[in-house]
Design a protein around this motif. Sequence first.
Motif, PDB file in Angstrom:
ATOM      1  N   VAL A  28     -34.875  64.102  92.679  1.00  0.00           N
ATOM      2  CA  VAL A  28     -34.383  64.178  91.300  1.00  0.00           C
ATOM      3  C   VAL A  28     -35.245  63.332  90.364  1.00  0.00           C
ATOM      4  N   ALA A  29     -35.769  62.227  90.835  1.00  0.00           N
ATOM      5  CA  ALA A  29     -36.630  61.375  89.998  1.00  0.00           C
ATOM      6  C   ALA A  29     -37.884  62.130  89.553  1.00  0.00           C
ATOM      7  N   GLY A  30     -38.293  63.151  90.295  1.00  0.00           N
ATOM      8  CA  GLY A  30     -39.466  63.937  89.941  1.00  0.00           C
ATOM      9  C   GLY A  30     -39.188  65.079  88.973  1.00  0.00           C
ATOM     10  N   TYR A  31     -37.925  65.376  88.671  1.00  0.00           N
ATOM     11  CA  TYR A  31     -37.599  66.503  87.790  1.00  0.00           C
ATOM     12  C   TYR A  31     -38.321  66.449  86.444  1.00  0.00           C
ATOM     13  N   PRO A  32     -38.433  65.286  85.793  1.00  0.00           N
ATOM     14  CA  PRO A  32     -39.110  65.287  84.483  1.00  0.00           C
ATOM     15  C   PRO A  32     -40.563  65.755  84.544  1.00  0.00           C
ATOM     16  N   HIS A  33     -41.180  65.743  85.704  1.00  0.00           N
ATOM     17  CA  HIS A  33     -42.566  66.187  85.841  1.00  0.00           C
ATOM     18  C   HIS A  33     -42.696  67.709  85.758  1.00  0.00           C
ATOM     19  N   TRP A  34     -41.635  68.433  86.112  1.00  0.00           N
ATOM     20  CA  TRP A  34     -41.737  69.891  86.107  1.00  0.00           C
ATOM     21  C   TRP A  34     -40.635  70.612  85.327  1.00  0.00           C
ATOM     22  N   TRP A  35     -39.561  69.908  84.959  1.00  0.00           N
ATOM     23  CA  TRP A  35     -38.463  70.555  84.245  1.00  0.00           C
ATOM     24  C   TRP A  35     -38.428  70.014  82.822  1.00  0.00           C
ATOM     25  N   ARG A 140     -39.342  78.239  86.062  1.00  0.00           N
ATOM     26  CA  ARG A 140     -40.785  78.380  85.807  1.00  0.00           C
ATOM     27  C   ARG A 140     -41.527  77.084  86.103  1.00  0.00           C
ATOM     28  N   GLY A 141     -40.953  75.957  85.688  1.00  0.00           N
ATOM     29  CA  GLY A 141     -41.595  74.664  85.927  1.00  0.00           C
ATOM     30  C   GLY A 141     -41.700  74.337  87.400  1.00  0.00           C
ATOM     31  N   LEU A 142     -40.640  74.605  88.162  1.00  0.00           N
ATOM     32  CA  LEU A 142     -40.679  74.321  89.588  1.00  0.00           C
ATOM     33  C   LEU A 142     -41.658  75.255  90.294  1.00  0.00           C
ATOM     34  N   ALA A 143     -41.699  76.513  89.904  1.00  0.00           N
ATOM     35  CA  ALA A 143     -42.659  77.448  90.512  1.00  0.00           C
ATOM     36  C   ALA A 143     -44.081  76.966  90.262  1.00  0.00           C
TER      37      ALA A 143
END
Length: 154
Positions: A28-35, A140-143
């Motif tokens: 979850v800490a990585g979410y801002p990098h792709w979402w 889209r961000g996660l892909a």
Amino acid sequence: MDPNHYRFQGVWRLPAPPREVFEALADVAGYPHWWPEVRDARQTGPDRGEVLVRALLPYRLVIGLTAVRRDPGAGVLEAAMHGDLTGWSRWTVTADGEGGALALFEEDTRPARPLLRRLALPARPLFRANHAVMMRRGRRGLAAHLSGRAAGRA
């Protein structure tokens, strides 16, 4: 019908093996990098964290998360939510049969912020549309993240 009760469900088809998708969703800490709509995420304790979310509508939500289930074998991540939203959310990651993964998202929530509760009836279609845009951009961000491409922020 309670206008403050929301149930969301959606499936993301992703170009990576289920294990990689599960690990990305568990971080979850990585979410801002792709979402793009997850503006900040931080750990607040063992199995606890907080995310700051802002989508298209002009409000931000601070959502506390407490891990309820993390089962890599079953591909299940579940969290209890508190703060501006209360309820639960769950990801279930499975193989898609083509080398990729399907990530089923389920959420059962209610706004806790008084203004959002007062606007529940007139703004419900806007809240649901806002959530749909956020989820579409998250997929889209996660892909892109899983494919090694930078996820652009809008």
